[in-house]
Design a protein around this motif. Structure first.
Motif, short mmCIF file in Angstrom:
data_model
loop_
_atom_site.label_atom_id
_atom_site.label_comp_id
_atom_site.label_asym_id
_atom_site.label_seq_id
_atom_site.Cartn_x
_atom_site.Cartn_y
_atom_site.Cartn_z
N THR A 1 5.08 10.19 -3.29
CA THR A 1 3.96 9.43 -3.84
C THR A 1 3.57 8.33 -2.87
OG1 THR A 1 5.44 7.95 -5.03
CG2 THR A 1 4.64 9.86 -6.23
N ASP A 2 2.36 7.90 -2.97
CA ASP A 2 1.86 6.81 -2.15
C ASP A 2 1.91 5.55 -3.00
OD1 ASP A 2 0.72 5.33 -0.16
OD2 ASP A 2 -1.29 6.15 -0.41
N SER A 3 2.70 4.59 -2.57
CA SER A 3 2.80 3.37 -3.37
C SER A 3 1.48 2.60 -3.32
CB SER A 3 3.95 2.49 -2.87
OG SER A 3 3.75 2.20 -1.50
N ALA A 4 1.26 1.84 -4.36
CA ALA A 4 0.00 1.07 -4.47
C ALA A 4 -0.06 -0.01 -3.40
CB ALA A 4 -0.10 0.45 -5.85
N THR A 5 -1.26 -0.40 -3.05
CA THR A 5 -1.45 -1.49 -2.10
C THR A 5 -0.97 -2.78 -2.74
OG1 THR A 5 -3.39 -0.36 -1.22
CG2 THR A 5 -3.19 -2.72 -0.75
N PRO A 6 -0.15 -3.56 -2.02
CA PRO A 6 0.34 -4.81 -2.60
C PRO A 6 -0.81 -5.80 -2.80
CG PRO A 6 1.16 -4.50 -0.35
CD PRO A 6 0.37 -3.30 -0.70
N THR A 7 -0.65 -6.64 -3.80
CA THR A 7 -1.68 -7.65 -4.08
C THR A 7 -1.09 -9.04 -3.86
OG1 THR A 7 -1.09 -7.67 -6.41
CG2 THR A 7 -2.89 -6.22 -5.77
N LEU A 8 -1.95 -9.95 -3.46
CA LEU A 8 -1.55 -11.33 -3.23
C LEU A 8 -1.43 -12.03 -4.58
CD1 LEU A 8 -1.01 -13.46 -1.05
CD2 LEU A 8 -3.46 -13.99 -1.09
N VAL A 9 -0.24 -12.53 -4.91
CA VAL A 9 -0.03 -13.15 -6.22
C VAL A 9 -0.22 -14.66 -6.19
CG1 VAL A 9 1.44 -11.35 -7.17
CG2 VAL A 9 2.46 -13.17 -5.81
N THR A 10 -0.11 -15.27 -5.03
CA THR A 10 -0.38 -16.70 -4.89
C THR A 10 -1.16 -16.91 -3.60
OG1 THR A 10 1.71 -17.07 -3.74
CG2 THR A 10 1.72 -17.43 -6.10
N ALA A 11 -1.89 -18.02 -3.55
CA ALA A 11 -2.67 -18.31 -2.34
C ALA A 11 -1.74 -18.49 -1.15
CB ALA A 11 -3.50 -19.57 -2.56
N GLY A 12 -2.19 -18.08 0.00
CA GLY A 12 -1.38 -18.22 1.20
C GLY A 12 -1.27 -16.90 1.94
N THR A 13 -0.37 -16.86 2.86
CA THR A 13 -0.17 -15.67 3.69
C THR A 13 1.11 -14.97 3.27
OG1 THR A 13 -1.23 -16.77 5.56
CG2 THR A 13 0.14 -14.86 6.06
N GLN A 14 1.03 -13.67 3.14
CA GLN A 14 2.22 -12.86 2.87
C GLN A 14 2.40 -11.89 4.02
OE1 GLN A 14 1.36 -11.16 -1.01
NE2 GLN A 14 2.80 -12.58 -1.96
N ASN A 15 3.64 -11.67 4.40
CA ASN A 15 3.97 -10.71 5.45
C ASN A 15 4.67 -9.53 4.81
OD1 ASN A 15 3.03 -12.33 7.63
ND2 ASN A 15 4.87 -13.59 7.40
N PHE A 16 4.31 -8.33 5.23
CA PHE A 16 4.93 -7.12 4.71
C PHE A 16 5.60 -6.38 5.84
CE2 PHE A 16 1.39 -8.17 1.94
CZ PHE A 16 2.01 -8.13 0.69
N CYS A 17 6.80 -5.89 5.59
CA CYS A 17 7.55 -5.16 6.60
C CYS A 17 7.72 -3.71 6.16
CB CYS A 17 8.94 -5.77 6.77
SG CYS A 17 8.88 -7.48 7.33
N LEU A 18 7.66 -2.82 7.12
CA LEU A 18 7.90 -1.41 6.84
C LEU A 18 9.40 -1.17 6.87
CD1 LEU A 18 6.72 1.45 6.53
CD2 LEU A 18 6.77 1.61 9.01
N VAL A 19 9.93 -0.61 5.78
CA VAL A 19 11.37 -0.33 5.71
C VAL A 19 11.61 1.15 5.69
CG1 VAL A 19 12.10 -2.46 4.69
CG2 VAL A 19 11.36 -0.61 3.23
#
Length: 77
Positions: free
Chosen positions: A59-77
Motif C-alpha cells: 500500500t502507499d501510505s498517505a502523505t504526511p500533514t503538518l500538525v503544527t506551524a513550523g518545519t518538519q523533516n521526514f526521513c526515508l526508513v
C-alpha cells in the motif's frame, strides 16, 4: 524487491504457484498478491518439499500533514 525484505529464514526461493510455477528472481518488485516460498538448503541445494503461501499487501501510505506551524523533516526508513 523480494531481496529488500527481511525474513526469519535465509535462502528462500519464491514461486508463482504452490506446485510447479515459475521461480521469482529476487530483483522482482513486490506487488500485492499471493506468493509461495520454499527453503533451499545451502549445503545440498535441495528445496523444501512444501511451499509456504504468503500474501503480500503493498500500500502507499498517505502523505504526511503538518500538525503544527513550523518545519518538519521526514526521513526515508
Amino acid at each position: 524487491t523480494f531481496a529488500s525484505v527481511q525474513f526469519n529464514e535465509t535462502n528462500i526461493v519464491w514461486y508463482t504457484a504452490s506446485i510447479g510455477g515459475t521461480a521469482i528472481p529476487s530483483t522482482t518488485v513486490l506487488t500485492s498478491g499471493t506468493y509461495f516460498a520454499a527453503l533451499k538448503d545451502a549445503t545440498t541445494t535441495c528445496e523444501s518439499s512444501q511451499r509456504l503461501s504468503v500474501t503480500i499487501s503493498v500500500t502507499d501510505s498517505a502523505t504526511p500533514t503538518l500538525v503544527t506551524a513550523g518545519t518538519q523533516n521526514f526521513c526515508l526508513v
